[in-house]
Design a protein around this motif. Structure first.
Motif, mmCIF file in Angstrom:
data_model
loop_
_atom_site.group_PDB
_atom_site.id
_atom_site.type_symbol
_atom_site.label_atom_id
_atom_site.label_comp_id
_atom_site.label_asym_id
_atom_site.label_seq_id
_atom_site.Cartn_x
_atom_site.Cartn_y
_atom_site.Cartn_z
ATOM 1 N N SER A 157 5.263 -9.615 3.234
ATOM 2 C CA SER A 157 4.750 -9.200 4.545
ATOM 3 C C SER A 157 4.617 -7.679 4.649
ATOM 4 O O SER A 157 3.885 -7.176 5.495
ATOM 5 C CB SER A 157 5.637 -9.738 5.669
ATOM 6 O OG SER A 157 6.912 -9.135 5.628
ATOM 7 N N ALA A 158 5.296 -6.950 3.774
ATOM 8 C CA ALA A 158 5.212 -5.483 3.794
ATOM 9 C C ALA A 158 4.078 -4.956 2.916
ATOM 10 O O ALA A 158 3.824 -3.746 2.896
ATOM 11 C CB ALA A 158 6.547 -4.896 3.320
ATOM 12 N N ILE A 159 3.373 -5.831 2.209
ATOM 13 C CA ILE A 159 2.309 -5.409 1.299
ATOM 14 C C ILE A 159 1.049 -5.048 2.082
ATOM 15 O O ILE A 159 0.598 -5.800 2.936
ATOM 16 C CB ILE A 159 1.982 -6.519 0.277
ATOM 17 C CG1 ILE A 159 3.211 -6.838 -0.579
ATOM 18 C CG2 ILE A 159 0.777 -6.155 -0.588
ATOM 19 C CD1 ILE A 159 3.719 -5.688 -1.420
ATOM 20 N N ASP A 160 0.495 -3.897 1.763
ATOM 21 C CA ASP A 160 -0.782 -3.462 2.325
ATOM 22 C C ASP A 160 -1.879 -4.095 1.469
ATOM 23 O O ASP A 160 -1.996 -3.789 0.273
ATOM 24 C CB ASP A 160 -0.863 -1.934 2.283
ATOM 25 C CG ASP A 160 -2.174 -1.389 2.823
ATOM 26 O OD1 ASP A 160 -3.246 -1.798 2.323
ATOM 27 O OD2 ASP A 160 -2.111 -0.547 3.729
ATOM 28 N N ALA A 161 -2.681 -4.988 2.065
ATOM 29 C CA ALA A 161 -3.701 -5.731 1.321
ATOM 30 C C ALA A 161 -4.706 -4.806 0.643
ATOM 31 O O ALA A 161 -5.125 -5.040 -0.494
ATOM 32 C CB ALA A 161 -4.414 -6.716 2.239
ATOM 33 N N GLU A 162 -5.089 -3.740 1.348
ATOM 34 C CA GLU A 162 -6.059 -2.804 0.772
ATOM 35 C C GLU A 162 -5.474 -2.108 -0.454
ATOM 36 O O GLU A 162 -6.141 -1.975 -1.483
ATOM 37 C CB GLU A 162 -6.479 -1.774 1.822
ATOM 38 C CG GLU A 162 -7.546 -0.818 1.336
ATOM 39 C CD GLU A 162 -7.970 0.187 2.411
ATOM 40 O OE1 GLU A 162 -8.645 1.160 2.039
ATOM 41 O OE2 GLU A 162 -7.614 0.013 3.586
ATOM 42 N N GLU A 163 -4.231 -1.676 -0.362
ATOM 43 C CA GLU A 163 -3.575 -1.009 -1.495
ATOM 44 C C GLU A 163 -3.400 -1.980 -2.657
ATOM 45 O O GLU A 163 -3.580 -1.605 -3.822
ATOM 46 C CB GLU A 163 -2.219 -0.433 -1.081
ATOM 47 C CG GLU A 163 -1.453 0.226 -2.211
ATOM 48 C CD GLU A 163 -2.186 1.404 -2.851
ATOM 49 O OE1 GLU A 163 -1.895 1.689 -4.024
ATOM 50 O OE2 GLU A 163 -3.033 2.039 -2.202
ATOM 51 N N LEU A 164 -3.051 -3.232 -2.378
ATOM 52 C CA LEU A 164 -2.913 -4.226 -3.437
ATOM 53 C C LEU A 164 -4.238 -4.424 -4.166
ATOM 54 O O LEU A 164 -4.291 -4.413 -5.397
ATOM 55 C CB LEU A 164 -2.419 -5.560 -2.871
ATOM 56 C CG LEU A 164 -2.357 -6.723 -3.862
ATOM 57 C CD1 LEU A 164 -1.431 -6.409 -5.035
ATOM 58 C CD2 LEU A 164 -1.922 -7.994 -3.145
ATOM 59 N N GLU A 165 -5.319 -4.582 -3.410
ATOM 60 C CA GLU A 165 -6.632 -4.780 -4.029
ATOM 61 C C GLU A 165 -7.044 -3.574 -4.853
ATOM 62 O O GLU A 165 -7.499 -3.700 -5.990
ATOM 63 C CB GLU A 165 -7.679 -5.076 -2.953
ATOM 64 C CG GLU A 165 -9.041 -5.415 -3.523
ATOM 65 C CD GLU A 165 -10.028 -5.838 -2.439
ATOM 66 O OE1 GLU A 165 -11.209 -5.466 -2.588
ATOM 67 O OE2 GLU A 165 -9.620 -6.508 -1.481
ATOM 68 N N ARG A 166 -6.846 -2.372 -4.287
ATOM 69 C CA ARG A 166 -7.209 -1.139 -4.997
ATOM 70 C C ARG A 166 -6.403 -1.016 -6.298
ATOM 71 O O ARG A 166 -6.955 -0.724 -7.354
ATOM 72 C CB ARG A 166 -6.968 0.066 -4.082
ATOM 73 C CG ARG A 166 -7.416 1.388 -4.670
ATOM 74 C CD ARG A 166 -7.309 2.600 -3.733
ATOM 75 N NE ARG A 166 -6.263 2.575 -2.734
ATOM 76 C CZ ARG A 166 -6.467 2.325 -1.419
ATOM 77 N NH1 ARG A 166 -7.671 2.074 -0.968
ATOM 78 N NH2 ARG A 166 -5.459 2.322 -0.566
ATOM 79 N N SER A 167 -5.099 -1.285 -6.224
ATOM 80 C CA SER A 167 -4.247 -1.176 -7.407
ATOM 81 C C SER A 167 -4.610 -2.223 -8.459
ATOM 82 O O SER A 167 -4.640 -1.922 -9.653
ATOM 83 C CB SER A 167 -2.779 -1.342 -7.016
ATOM 84 O OG SER A 167 -2.377 -0.280 -6.182
ATOM 85 N N ALA A 168 -4.899 -3.439 -8.017
ATOM 86 C CA ALA A 168 -5.263 -4.499 -8.961
ATOM 87 C C ALA A 168 -6.578 -4.184 -9.658
ATOM 88 O O ALA A 168 -6.717 -4.388 -10.867
ATOM 89 C CB ALA A 168 -5.333 -5.843 -8.244
ATOM 90 N N LEU A 169 -7.567 -3.687 -8.909
ATOM 91 C CA LEU A 169 -8.865 -3.356 -9.496
ATOM 92 C C LEU A 169 -8.785 -2.176 -10.457
ATOM 93 O O LEU A 169 -9.611 -2.051 -11.360
ATOM 94 C CB LEU A 169 -9.889 -3.082 -8.396
ATOM 95 C CG LEU A 169 -10.345 -4.311 -7.606
ATOM 96 C CD1 LEU A 169 -11.173 -3.895 -6.397
ATOM 97 C CD2 LEU A 169 -11.121 -5.278 -8.500
ATOM 98 N N ALA A 170 -7.788 -1.328 -10.277
ATOM 99 C CA ALA A 170 -7.635 -0.142 -11.141
ATOM 100 C C ALA A 170 -6.775 -0.428 -12.374
ATOM 101 O O ALA A 170 -6.610 0.451 -13.220
ATOM 102 C CB ALA A 170 -7.026 1.001 -10.335
ATOM 103 N N ARG A 171 -6.243 -1.623 -12.497
ATOM 104 C CA ARG A 171 -5.365 -1.936 -13.631
ATOM 105 C C ARG A 171 -6.153 -1.946 -14.934
ATOM 106 O O ARG A 171 -7.237 -2.525 -15.008
ATOM 107 C CB ARG A 171 -4.700 -3.301 -13.438
ATOM 108 C CG ARG A 171 -3.703 -3.343 -12.291
ATOM 109 C CD ARG A 171 -3.031 -4.693 -12.231
ATOM 110 N NE ARG A 171 -2.265 -4.946 -13.438
ATOM 111 C CZ ARG A 171 -1.012 -4.522 -13.652
ATOM 112 N NH1 ARG A 171 -0.384 -3.830 -12.724
ATOM 113 N NH2 ARG A 171 -0.404 -4.798 -14.776
#
Length: 124
Positions: A85-99
């Motif tokens: 619940s503390a995860i920022d969806a935008e940050e998760l998507e950005r981080s995943a796409l940059a992996r």
């Protein structure tokens, strides 16, 4: 923490090597298949405490008198819900796409997001 001086202490012997451990309580061997783990804690001025978890052992040895408790492994669901619940969806998507390990096949983005969440949960 003060403990009742009348508490029952049990003789405990633990011999562990790798994933195997031999545990005896009051001279009686505990079936290793009945346990998923144990902890030994000791605070100055208190008796040692051994907690047996029903259900891998690191290499260790303990022998002495201790308070013995049997505990259930806690349900990880509530802690996972708080974390997620503390995860920022935008940050998760950005981080995943940059992996650098982001693949191009089916479910690659989902796999990258799950990998990212595991790393964040481990503090990486």
């Amino acid at each position: 923490m003060d403990h009742d001086s009348n508490e029952t202490l049990h003789s405990v012997r633990i011999n562990a090597r790798g994933a195997k451990a031999a545990i005896e309580i009051d001279g009686q061997r505990v079936d290793p298949g009945a346990l998923s783990g144990y902890t030994v804690t000791h605070r100055e001025g208190e008796s040692p405490q051994v907690v047996l978890y029903s259900g891998d052992y690191a290499e260790s040895t303990f022998e002495g008198l201790a308070r013995v408790s049997v505990a259930d492994i806690p349900d990880p669901g509530p802690a996972a819900a708080v974390f997620l619940s503390a995860i920022d969806a935008e940050e998760l998507e950005r981080s995943a796409l940059a992996r650098p390990d982001l693949g191009t096949g089916p479910h690659s983005l989902t796999q990258a997001m799950l990998t990212q969440l595991v790393e964040w949960a481990r503090g990486l």
